[in-house]
Design a protein around this motif. Structure first.
Motif, PDB file in Angstrom:
ATOM      1  N   CYS A 139     -34.856  32.245  87.315  1.00 54.05           N
ATOM      2  CA  CYS A 139     -34.516  32.863  88.694  1.00 54.05           C
ATOM      3  C   CYS A 139     -33.540  33.787  88.774  1.00 54.05           C
ATOM      4  O   CYS A 139     -32.253  33.460  88.457  1.00 54.05           O
ATOM      5  CB  CYS A 139     -34.248  31.473  89.469  1.00 54.05           C
ATOM      6  N   VAL A 195     -28.295  26.844  96.607  1.00 52.95           N
ATOM      7  CA  VAL A 195     -29.170  26.283  95.321  1.00 52.95           C
ATOM      8  C   VAL A 195     -28.147  24.852  94.806  1.00 52.95           C
ATOM      9  O   VAL A 195     -26.944  24.896  95.043  1.00 52.95           O
ATOM     10  CB  VAL A 195     -28.751  27.305  94.012  1.00 52.95           C
ATOM     11  N   CYS A 199     -31.199  32.492  94.161  1.00 59.31           N
ATOM     12  CA  CYS A 199     -31.249  31.820  92.913  1.00 59.31           C
ATOM     13  C   CYS A 199     -29.853  31.167  92.583  1.00 59.31           C
ATOM     14  O   CYS A 199     -29.615  30.424  91.551  1.00 59.31           O
ATOM     15  CB  CYS A 199     -31.456  32.960  91.862  1.00 59.31           C
ATOM     16  N   THR A 210     -32.280  23.903  91.594  1.00 52.31           N
ATOM     17  CA  THR A 210     -33.434  24.063  92.568  1.00 52.31           C
ATOM     18  C   THR A 210     -33.008  24.613  93.663  1.00 52.31           C
ATOM     19  O   THR A 210     -31.800  24.282  94.008  1.00 52.31           O
ATOM     20  CB  THR A 210     -34.092  22.645  92.608  1.00 52.31           C
ATOM     21  N   HIS A 223     -33.439  28.317  85.614  1.00 53.49           N
ATOM     22  CA  HIS A 223     -33.470  27.154  86.520  1.00 53.49           C
ATOM     23  C   HIS A 223     -34.395  25.938  85.870  1.00 53.49           C
ATOM     24  O   HIS A 223     -33.788  24.942  86.286  1.00 53.49           O
ATOM     25  CB  HIS A 223     -34.218  27.462  87.738  1.00 53.49           C
ATOM     26  N   GLY A 236     -37.446  29.662  92.239  1.00 52.89           N
ATOM     27  CA  GLY A 236     -37.154  29.250  90.785  1.00 52.89           C
ATOM     28  C   GLY A 236     -38.274  28.629  90.033  1.00 52.89           C
ATOM     29  O   GLY A 236     -39.107  29.358  89.646  1.00 52.89           O
ATOM     30  N   HIS A 276     -35.299  20.401  85.394  1.00 53.36           N
ATOM     31  CA  HIS A 276     -34.718  21.489  86.127  1.00 53.36           C
ATOM     32  C   HIS A 276     -33.044  21.287  86.146  1.00 53.36           C
ATOM     33  O   HIS A 276     -32.662  20.075  86.508  1.00 53.36           O
ATOM     34  CB  HIS A 276     -35.302  20.803  87.792  1.00 53.36           C
TER      35      HIS A 276
END
Length: 585
Positions: free
Chosen positions: A454, A501, A496, A478, A459, A378, A475
């Motif tokens: 991503c 995630v 992603c 992640t 992201h 990402g 962010h």
């Protein structure tokens, strides 16, 4: 008297050179039409190169390129995977704008025989330079699609996107291209085929047992035989899958013609280097555009014998050092043909090194220096911050270092401007010309914000706050990493979306100007500007989202599933095999 005149003469020469240099460094070079050589490595980590801090892998040619040119320290890929990053590089646009992303877990084009690829309505810098009279060539990796409806319609082919000459690999080097190598595709598919074969065999046994014991009608013998045949075919496909993939995806093309299927890996590097040298010699009258898209340093790390065992980092280090030697051979050709001063040279990687690429205990991926994360992760810096070097002797100041945010997407407007072309006005171009930063006529990048996707999911985003010099990174999501390493759970490449995630609300905030390794997330308690920064970035993200237009996603399952009728084949399908390269001599 003679000495005095000699001294005056040389002082005049030195002063003239100095003034000429200053004028060149500050002058407008738009439309100057230099030759352009763009070299793009595959999966090279920023920490693998000497001029970016490596002290154990030898990269003298790339290092000298930086000494003689401009080094970018904050050069960024638009994606941490091959296909979307390369689409952005060629078009100057975030890959989500062209649909070169997925919403279903497909990070790159999976097969040569898929219908997805760089859409025909996208404009590459090669197409514009071709229209400006440049001879254009691409050698090496493409990975942006081939065909749409039939095996030879070439709707996504490099020759349709502005290149006069193409020699290389239409898909990508994969571990599966070398027997016994790190599998990126066959191992997963084999497990699925074996599971399906076991299910079919169980169905066959159940039907046969039922028919034999009269629990099922005698007619059950026919479907039992059918299920047995299906089980046998699935088992056979699983057994031969590796060989099938090698033939289906690991082949070379010249123009529209397949010339080696499957590739003879030991000859691939000499063939491509030979072709690059021939292109430069053939077009030395210029102007030319050559994109040298290395297969190095992607697994399976095919390395010729004279470089094996030379480095301190196993096969990966050997492969990096061989690529550096190839860079040197290409630059030597410019020197030999008198092209060095008339050629702008650019070197970068398509994204960061692959930390998760391992064969047993041996690391087969790169090192991303101090930066967190790697290929496929990402928005972490390690997957998107890459080497970026630009040399143009006599025009760009040697040894200059630029610490401003720049992007691979910036190559598009830069080379178009140099060639005297026009950046398209009918679409959003996200790249910004590099020339003011390279020449030293601008102090700051035109990128106030840069976004990090991503697949189709945003992201992260960064904000370069010029007034203070702060570089904020936010962010929103992640990848979930294992506690014992920077790797994702049970995956070669991180997802992603979905369970793998982590979503962050409020988002994670880092100040890269103080914490480039993204080691310490800031909070409202530790950073007084937390809410001000995250809200400012959120407004920029919303403005960006309003600029997006719906487009078909080329990497989704519909366009990214293998189709036998699209399979490029040298011969009669499925017996695809030929070698027209003459042994690389």
């Amino acid at each position: 008297m003679f000495r005095l005149e000699w001294t005056r003469t040389w002082l005049a020469v030195i002063l003239g050179v100095a003034l000429g240099w200053e004028a060149a460094a500050g002058s407008d070079v738009s439309g100057s039409r230099p030759n352009i050589l763009l070299m793009l490595a595959d999966d090279l980590g920023i920490g693998d190169v000497g001029c970016y801090g490596n002290r154990t892998i030898r990269t003298p040619n790339i290092d000298q390129l930086a000494t003689d040119g401009v080094r970018l320290t904050q050069h960024l890929a638009a994606a941490s995977m091959c296909t979307p990053s390369r689409a952005a590089f060629l078009t100057g646009r975030y890959p989500v704008r062209s649909g070169m992303v997925s919403s279903s877990g497909y990070r790159v084009l999976q097969w040569a025989a898929v219908s997805g690829g760089l859409p025909t309505n996208e404009t590459t810098f090669a197409k514009i330079l071709q229209e400006q009279g440049y001879a254009t060539g691409l050698i090496g990796k493409w990975h942006l699609g081939l065909n749409c409806e039939r095996a030879e319609d070439h709707c996504h082919h490099p020759l349709l996107h502005g290149f006069d000459h193409f020699f290389g690999m239409p898909l990508s080097m994969m571990g599966d291209c070398a027997p016994g190598g790190l599998s990126e595709k066959s191992a997963r598919l084999q497990r699925r085929l074996e599971s399906a074969a076991h299910v079919a065999a169980l169905v066959a046994l159940t039907l046969a047992a039922g028919a034999a014991t009269h629990l099922l009608p005698r007619g059950a013998w026919a479907p039992a035989a059918g299920a047995t045949l299906v089980a046998a075919l699935l088992a056979a496909a699983s057994h031969f899958l590796g060989a099938l993939i090698v033939h289906a995806d690991c082949f070379l093309m010249r123009g529209h013609d397949i010339t080696q299927q499957p590739m003879r890996l030991a000859l691939t590097m000499p063939l491509m280097l030979q072709d690059a040298v021939a292109f430069l010699r053939r077009h030395k009258e210029g102007p030319f555009l050559l994109v040298m898209s290395f297969l190095h340093v992607h697994t399976p790390l095919v390395t010729t014998g004279k470089f094996l065992g030379r480095s301190r980092h196993g096969l990966y280090g050997d492969n990096v050092e061989e690529m550096d030697w190839m860079v040197g051979q290409i630059l030597d050709t410019l020197d030999a043909e008198g092209l060095t001063r008339s050629t702008l040279v650019y070197f970068a990687s398509d994204h960061g090194g692959a930390l998760e690429a391992r064969m047993g205990s041996e690391q087969h991926g790169g090192w991303n220096g101090i930066y967190r994360g790697s290929k496929g992760m990402g928005g972490w810096e390690g997957g998107i911050r890459v080497p970026g070097i630009v040399r143009w002797p006599g025009v760009l100041p040697a040894g200059r270092v630029v610490h401003e945010p720049t992007s691979l997407m910036d190559v598009f407007p830069t080379v178009v401007e140099l060639a005297g072309g026009q950046v398209p006005q009918d679409r959003v171009i996200d790249g910004r010309t590099l020339l003011p930063l390279l020449l030293g006529t601008a102090s700051h990048s035109d990128h106030e914000f840069l976004l990090h996707y991503c697949e189709s999911s945003l992201h992260a985003a960064r904000w370069h706050q010029r007034q203070t010099g702060a570089l904020w990174k936010v962010h929103y999501a992640t990848p979930a990493l294992r506690a014992d390493s920077d790797a994702c759970y049970g995956r070669l490449v991180c997802p992603c979306s979905g369970d793998g995630v982590l979503r962050h609300d409020p988002p994670l905030l880092f100040d890269l100007s103080r914490d480039p390794s993204e080691a310490h997330a800031l909070t409202p308690d530790t950073e007084p500007l937390f809410h001000q920064v995250t809200e400012r970035v959120a407004r920029a993200v919303e403005r960006h989202r309003r600029s997006l237009r719906p487009v078909p996603l080329q990497l989704d399952a519909w366009g990214n599933t293998w189709r036998p009728w699209l399979q490029p084949c040298c011969g009669r399908f499925p017996f695809c095999a030929c070698d027209r390269e003459g042994g690389g001599q």
